[in-house]
Design a protein around this motif. Structure first.
Motif, short mmCIF file in Angstrom:
data_model
loop_
_atom_site.label_atom_id
_atom_site.label_comp_id
_atom_site.label_asym_id
_atom_site.label_seq_id
_atom_site.Cartn_x
_atom_site.Cartn_y
_atom_site.Cartn_z
N ASN A 93 36.07 45.47 47.64
CA ASN A 93 34.99 44.51 47.76
C ASN A 93 33.77 45.32 48.21
OD1 ASN A 93 33.13 42.52 48.80
ND2 ASN A 93 34.85 41.09 48.73
N SER A 153 32.10 38.29 42.05
CA SER A 153 33.12 38.43 43.10
C SER A 153 32.86 39.64 43.98
CB SER A 153 34.51 38.54 42.49
OG SER A 153 34.62 39.72 41.71
N LEU A 196 33.45 42.73 43.35
CA LEU A 196 34.57 43.66 43.28
C LEU A 196 34.24 44.82 42.37
CD1 LEU A 196 37.64 41.25 43.02
CD2 LEU A 196 36.84 42.49 45.02
#
Length: 181
Positions: free
Chosen positions: A58, A37, A39
């Motif tokens: 992010n 992701s 992240l």
């Protein structure tokens, strides 16, 4: 340093300094990283001892990794205990504050009317009742919110005169002299 995105930058426990795309500098510890992701969770020092801020970013929002230093000892990954009662009370206080602030916003009134209300509420207990401003539960100020539109019972004449004075001064400050009595 290297361009952002190198997986070694995001190693859990690294002390990291980075710059976001918006130019904000972020300093802290890499608490977690999820490559699929993109992240990264950064644990920042809080305003008080023993308090931390957790920031989720992010990695595509990172302009530059200024430094990423591996710690001498492995990071303690145990999570702190969360006092749910304290969280509930904090939420309750926040909701009460939001309700109080919401009640201070007039529905369907002009910016000038809201500015007048905001000035009055600083010095006296003031609420909205529909489009009327009510001061000290005794003086009503109706549209167009001039000193001439102040009304009260005769027993509250002194309060009405005080409200008129504050209203006149606030209208002058806002440049609304043309419709002021």
């Amino acid at each position: 340093m290297a361009a952002p995105g190198a997986t070694t930058d995001w190693a859990v426990g690294n002390n990291i300094v980075l710059v976001t795309q918006q130019g904000e500098e972020v300093r802290g510890l890499v608490f977690a990283f999820d490559a699929p992701s993109s992240l990264v969770i950064i644990k920042e020092n809080g305003a008080h001892s023993g308090v931390s801020n957790i920031r989720v970013l992010n990695t595509s929002g990172v302009r530059e990794v200024v430094s990423s230093v591996k710690p001498e000892r492995p990071m303690d990954l145990t999570l702190p205990l969360v006092d749910l009662e304290r969280c509930r009370k904090r939420e309750e206080r926040a909701l009460q504050q939001a309700e109080l602030e919401s009640a201070r916003v007039g529905e369907g009134v002009t910016k000038e009317a809201q500015a007048i209300f905001d000035a009055l509420v600083k010095t006296m207990p003031t609420v909205w009742r529909n489009k009327s401003i009510v001061v000290l539960d005794s003086v009503y100020v109706d549209e167009p919110y001039t000193p001439d539109t102040c009304r009260s019972d005769e027993e509250h004449r002194a309060t009405r005169e005080r409200v008129k004075m504050v209203l006149k001064l606030e209208r002058q400050r806002l440049g609304l002299l043309d419709s002021c009595a």
